[in-house]
Design a protein around this motif. Structure first.
Motif, short mmCIF file in Angstrom:
data_model
loop_
_atom_site.label_atom_id
_atom_site.label_comp_id
_atom_site.label_asym_id
_atom_site.label_seq_id
_atom_site.Cartn_x
_atom_site.Cartn_y
_atom_site.Cartn_z
N PHE A 34 71.69 76.63 -26.62
CA PHE A 34 71.35 77.61 -25.56
C PHE A 34 72.34 78.00 -24.55
O PHE A 34 72.79 76.84 -24.06
CB PHE A 34 69.93 77.45 -24.79
CG PHE A 34 69.58 78.37 -23.77
CD1 PHE A 34 69.35 79.44 -24.09
CD2 PHE A 34 69.44 77.84 -22.51
CE1 PHE A 34 68.86 80.46 -23.05
CE2 PHE A 34 68.82 78.83 -21.53
CZ PHE A 34 68.67 80.22 -21.77
N ALA A 35 72.95 79.16 -24.30
CA ALA A 35 73.79 79.42 -23.15
C ALA A 35 73.28 80.64 -22.32
O ALA A 35 72.84 81.78 -23.00
CB ALA A 35 75.21 79.83 -24.18
N ASN A 36 73.51 80.51 -21.12
CA ASN A 36 72.93 81.45 -20.27
C ASN A 36 73.92 81.63 -19.15
O ASN A 36 74.26 80.72 -18.32
CB ASN A 36 71.54 80.82 -19.41
CG ASN A 36 71.14 81.84 -18.65
OD1 ASN A 36 71.49 82.95 -18.52
ND2 ASN A 36 70.27 81.45 -17.89
N ALA A 37 74.39 82.83 -19.13
CA ALA A 37 75.55 83.15 -17.98
C ALA A 37 74.81 84.15 -17.25
O ALA A 37 74.37 85.10 -17.46
CB ALA A 37 76.69 83.96 -18.58
N ASP A 38 74.67 83.56 -15.90
CA ASP A 38 73.84 84.50 -14.98
C ASP A 38 74.28 84.02 -13.42
O ASP A 38 75.19 83.26 -13.30
CB ASP A 38 72.47 84.23 -15.18
CG ASP A 38 71.60 85.31 -14.71
OD1 ASP A 38 71.99 86.02 -13.93
OD2 ASP A 38 70.48 85.18 -15.28
N HIS A 39 73.51 84.45 -12.69
CA HIS A 39 73.93 83.96 -11.17
C HIS A 39 73.30 82.81 -10.94
O HIS A 39 71.63 82.43 -10.71
CB HIS A 39 73.00 85.16 -10.22
CG HIS A 39 73.27 86.67 -10.51
ND1 HIS A 39 74.73 86.92 -10.57
CD2 HIS A 39 72.71 87.70 -10.92
CE1 HIS A 39 74.90 88.08 -10.88
NE2 HIS A 39 73.33 88.60 -11.11
N PHE A 40 73.68 81.83 -10.61
CA PHE A 40 73.45 80.29 -10.10
C PHE A 40 74.20 80.06 -8.91
O PHE A 40 75.18 79.55 -8.89
CB PHE A 40 73.74 79.55 -11.09
CG PHE A 40 73.21 79.90 -12.55
CD1 PHE A 40 71.89 79.72 -12.83
CD2 PHE A 40 73.96 80.19 -13.54
CE1 PHE A 40 71.31 79.87 -14.14
CE2 PHE A 40 73.55 80.34 -14.81
CZ PHE A 40 72.17 80.43 -14.95
N PRO A 41 73.54 79.99 -7.73
CA PRO A 41 74.58 80.33 -6.36
C PRO A 41 74.66 78.79 -6.13
O PRO A 41 74.12 77.91 -6.63
CB PRO A 41 73.33 80.59 -5.44
CG PRO A 41 71.90 80.66 -5.87
CD PRO A 41 72.19 80.88 -7.44
N ILE A 42 75.80 78.84 -5.53
CA ILE A 42 76.27 77.43 -4.81
C ILE A 42 75.30 76.90 -3.92
O ILE A 42 74.52 77.77 -3.10
CB ILE A 42 77.59 77.63 -4.20
CG1 ILE A 42 78.71 78.27 -5.07
CG2 ILE A 42 78.16 76.36 -3.49
CD1 ILE A 42 79.97 78.59 -4.51
N ALA A 43 74.92 75.67 -3.87
CA ALA A 43 73.79 75.13 -3.07
C ALA A 43 74.13 75.16 -1.55
O ALA A 43 73.47 75.24 -0.85
CB ALA A 43 73.44 73.65 -3.72
N GLU A 44 75.26 74.87 -1.32
CA GLU A 44 75.94 74.85 -0.11
C GLU A 44 75.69 76.17 0.76
O GLU A 44 76.62 77.22 0.04
CB GLU A 44 77.28 74.31 0.02
CG GLU A 44 77.63 73.69 1.63
CD GLU A 44 77.70 74.67 2.68
OE1 GLU A 44 76.97 74.15 3.65
OE2 GLU A 44 78.32 75.85 2.54
N PRO A 45 75.11 76.44 1.65
CA PRO A 45 74.67 77.81 2.16
C PRO A 45 75.95 78.61 2.65
O PRO A 45 76.04 79.77 2.48
CB PRO A 45 73.53 77.50 3.25
CG PRO A 45 73.57 76.03 3.50
CD PRO A 45 73.99 75.53 2.27
N VAL A 46 76.75 77.78 3.28
CA VAL A 46 77.87 78.70 3.90
C VAL A 46 78.77 79.05 2.84
O VAL A 46 79.24 80.30 2.88
CB VAL A 46 78.72 77.68 5.03
CG1 VAL A 46 80.03 78.56 5.38
CG2 VAL A 46 77.75 77.49 6.20
N LEU A 47 79.08 78.17 1.89
CA LEU A 47 79.90 78.65 0.79
C LEU A 47 79.17 79.68 -0.04
O LEU A 47 79.89 80.62 -0.60
CB LEU A 47 80.21 77.48 -0.20
CG LEU A 47 81.08 76.48 0.77
CD1 LEU A 47 81.25 75.18 -0.57
CD2 LEU A 47 82.32 76.92 0.96
#
Length: 269
Positions: A166-179
């Motif tokens: 299974f491959a999913n290319a999508d929006h996966f935001p950086i956990a660190e809020p400032v970055l």
């Protein structure tokens, strides 16, 4: 008899012209889709290539592929270009995108384009058929609420054969809020520049497509079909990896990232 022949002679060119116009419009819409998606998703071609690279590396040359939320067939086309012997089942629910996909692959026995409501519990019914080698999706799963997406991932696991990908290319935001915020600002800056130069946005593409007379009345149908989708499930990639592992994927991880976009690949146990 002569009257009927006369009518054919008079009307056939008009019918032919209308058919050609519809075909040209569909082709232009598909081209416009590729252009606006490339603006919204930088490195789009790289993501598609990596997706297929990992499928081949981890599972071999695929014979049977599921294009999940297929749109007008972007992933399907790239699968067939790289793996000509593969067969693809392409599923979506958007009425215009389904029409564009069916038109694109009309007459190609390798492709089946099917309407499926992924939010429905029975969306996998009749799709297994011995199991898929790969299930691929891009820029679609972030529309689902968390519980619904977990159900989709569970369905994907049921459809894949052991060892399937299974491959999913999508929006996966950086956990660190400032970055994460900095990445969003950079992306918005690039979008503003592109739109200022006359590039069509995703929203403008949908407005233009659904304004076409041949699709009259379908916008309300689309609104009804998508009423339950929340949009912007901006969970970190670790959240998705955890859900995939709970649903039978023994290995799952992020294999590529650009700012707040990423590619997750998972292998079914």
């Amino acid at each position: 008899m002569c009257l009927c022949l006369g009518r054919r002679a008079l009307t056939a060119p008009n019918v032919y012209s209308m058919t050609t116009q519809r075909e040209n419009f569909r082709a232009e819409l598909r081209a416009g889709w590729e252009e606006q998606q490339a603006v919204h998703e930088p490195d789009r071609e790289l993501r598609f290539r990596l997706m297929l690279d990992y499928v081949e590396q981890l599972s071999g040359t695929p014979q049977r592929v599921l294009d999940l939320a297929c749109g007008p067939g972007s992933i399907t086309r790239r699968v067939l270009d790289r793996f000509p012997a593969a067969s693809v089942v392409a599923v979506d629910i958007d009425p215009v995108l389904l029409d564009l996909a069916r038109d694109a692959f009309a007459g190609d026995a390798r492709v089946s384009v099917i309407s499926r409501q992924l939010a429905a519990a029975d969306w996998t019914d009749g799709l297994a058929g011995g199991g898929f080698d790969a299930v691929l999706t891009a820029t679609a799963m972030h529309w689902f609420p968390p519980d619904a997406l977990a159900d989709v991932y569970a369905g994907v696991a049921r459809l894949l054969r052991p060892g399937g990908i299974f491959a999913n290319a999508d929006h996966f935001p950086i956990a660190e809020p400032v970055l994460r915020a900095a990445g969003d600002r950079l992306h918005e800056h690039d979008l503003r520049k592109a739109f200022a130069s006359g590039v069509e946005s995703c929203d403008e593409w949908y407005e233009r497509a659904y304004a076409e007379p041949q699709y009259a009345g379908l916008w309300e149908e689309r609104r009804s079909l998508f009423a339950h989708w929340s949009g912007d499930l901006l969970e970190r990639d670790g959240w998705h990896i955890d859900v995939l592992r709970r649903n039978g994927f023994e290995r799952a991880g992020t294999v590529w990232r650009r700012s707040n976009d990423a590619l997750i690949v998972a292998v079914k146990a």
